[in-house]
Enzyme design. Sequence first.
Site, mmCIF file in Angstrom:
data_model
loop_
_atom_site.group_PDB
_atom_site.id
_atom_site.type_symbol
_atom_site.label_atom_id
_atom_site.label_comp_id
_atom_site.label_asym_id
_atom_site.label_seq_id
_atom_site.Cartn_x
_atom_site.Cartn_y
_atom_site.Cartn_z
ATOM 1 N N ARG A 245 0.826 -1.106 0.303
ATOM 2 C CA ARG A 245 0.057 0.011 0.030
ATOM 3 C C ARG A 245 0.825 1.244 0.012
ATOM 4 N NH1 ARG A 245 -3.601 -2.900 -1.319
ATOM 5 N NH2 ARG A 245 -5.630 -3.006 -0.429
ATOM 6 N N GLU A 274 -3.673 7.255 -4.585
ATOM 7 C CA GLU A 274 -4.294 6.597 -5.628
ATOM 8 C C GLU A 274 -5.685 6.921 -5.912
ATOM 9 O OE1 GLU A 274 -2.453 2.397 -5.003
ATOM 10 O OE2 GLU A 274 -4.536 1.981 -6.021
ATOM 11 N N HIS A 295 -1.378 -0.407 -9.746
ATOM 12 C CA HIS A 295 -2.046 -1.291 -8.772
ATOM 13 C C HIS A 295 -2.338 -2.773 -9.439
ATOM 14 C CE1 HIS A 295 -4.295 -1.582 -4.892
ATOM 15 N NE2 HIS A 295 -3.927 -2.826 -5.104
ATOM 16 N N GLY A 297 -1.019 -5.755 -8.900
ATOM 17 C CA GLY A 297 -0.337 -6.840 -8.112
ATOM 18 C C GLY A 297 -1.261 -8.236 -8.229
HETATM 19 C C1 8YV Z 1 -6.865 -5.720 -4.758
HETATM 20 C C2 8YV Z 1 -5.176 -5.644 -3.154
HETATM 21 O O1 8YV Z 1 -6.941 -5.860 -6.336
HETATM 22 O O2 8YV Z 1 -6.352 -7.455 -2.193
HETATM 23 C C3 8YV Z 1 -5.659 -6.339 -2.013
HETATM 24 O O3 8YV Z 1 -5.337 -5.995 -0.925
HETATM 25 O O4 8YV Z 1 -4.177 -4.676 -2.887
HETATM 26 C C4 8YV Z 1 -5.462 -5.780 -4.488
HETATM 27 O O5 8YV Z 1 -4.723 -6.610 -5.174
HETATM 28 C C5 8YV Z 1 -7.677 -4.704 -4.371
HETATM 29 O O6 8YV Z 1 -7.614 -4.829 -2.779
HETATM 30 C C6 8YV Z 1 -9.158 -5.133 -4.445
HETATM 31 O O7 8YV Z 1 -10.180 -4.542 -3.749
#
Ligand code: 8YV
Length: 333
Positions: A245, A274, A295, A297
């Site tokens: 984050r 973001e 974002h 990941g």
């Molecule tokens: C998600 C993420 O895409 O799951 C998480 O904590 O950071 C991301 O990979 C996003 O949060 C979906 O709400």
Amino acid sequence: MANRKKPLVVVTRKLPDTVETRMRELFDARLNLDDTPMSKAELAEAMRTADVLVPTVTDRIDAELIGQAGERLKLIANFGNGVDNIDVTAAAKAGITVTNTPRVLTEDTADMTMALILAVPRRLAEGAAILTGDKEWAGWSPTWMLGHRISGKRLGIIGMGRIGLAVARRARAFGLQIHYHNRRRVPASIEEEVEATYWESLDQMLARMDIISVNCPHTPATYHLLSARRLKLIRPEAYVVNTARGEVIDEATLARLIEAGAIAGAGLDVFEHEPAINPRLIKLARLGKVVLLPHMGSATIESRIEMGEKVIINIKTFMDGHKPPDRVLPSML
Ligand code: 8YV
């Protein structure tokens, strides 16, 4: 008759088709087909009427919204692992259960972390941009586009949870030495597996690493964990990678230190404000000092379907009167 019994589930963003279809079969699911993020007023309205809210990282479910929630709202089933978008304490006080989607995005997020660990020192984005840029490539040269070797370097992982460990396993295969800082030391068997060195003091670890990877959640305790003071401890040859984050790093200071040559570069998949990106970071990306991703990941179709399945299981279990498997309690943060 069956319809009346189905819980009203409001889903704030577009989810993969298979997930949405299953949700419609099981619940009175209100879907967001055009994927426009909901306004605060729309979220408030949804929370006044729904039995379950399915938000994502882009929805801020703060104490004010929770305070306005209707009697029926008993579950916030987050589509995402991180729950920093939800005031979990306020939800608990209001008797609302919160769940998340752990484990299913671990490997994909670790892959993306590894990709950034490679991309910055090996100048991947810079090199790729040369072939699609205005000038024609003049051809190979022995001293051109030189980056830095990964193998043999020290990787400092901040947060040795599931994702941190998955990063460590990959990094070992690339010949990196694993170091980590975590609230608690992990079991000896895990340290042995990835040959990890534990640092109780984050300050001491930071000052010695070649690459630093942020893999901890954003909580009140980790906000600006990489503060201006700590960022200044990082060696000028070192790189910072963040797929967790943005709020964990004092982003403005990071950008300034890279500009000044006090930190070599960064690979960032997440940002403090973001979707706004610090213009200094964009300039640094154009100079090849940082690699920026939007974002991504957990952005694989497999992850997103499995995240949706977890959301469904959490809702179904809860509605059947059981404890949902992925409950998040304030004490866990
Ligand atoms: C998600 C993420 O895409 O799951 C998480 O904590 O950071 C991301 O990979 C996003 O949060 C979906 O709400």
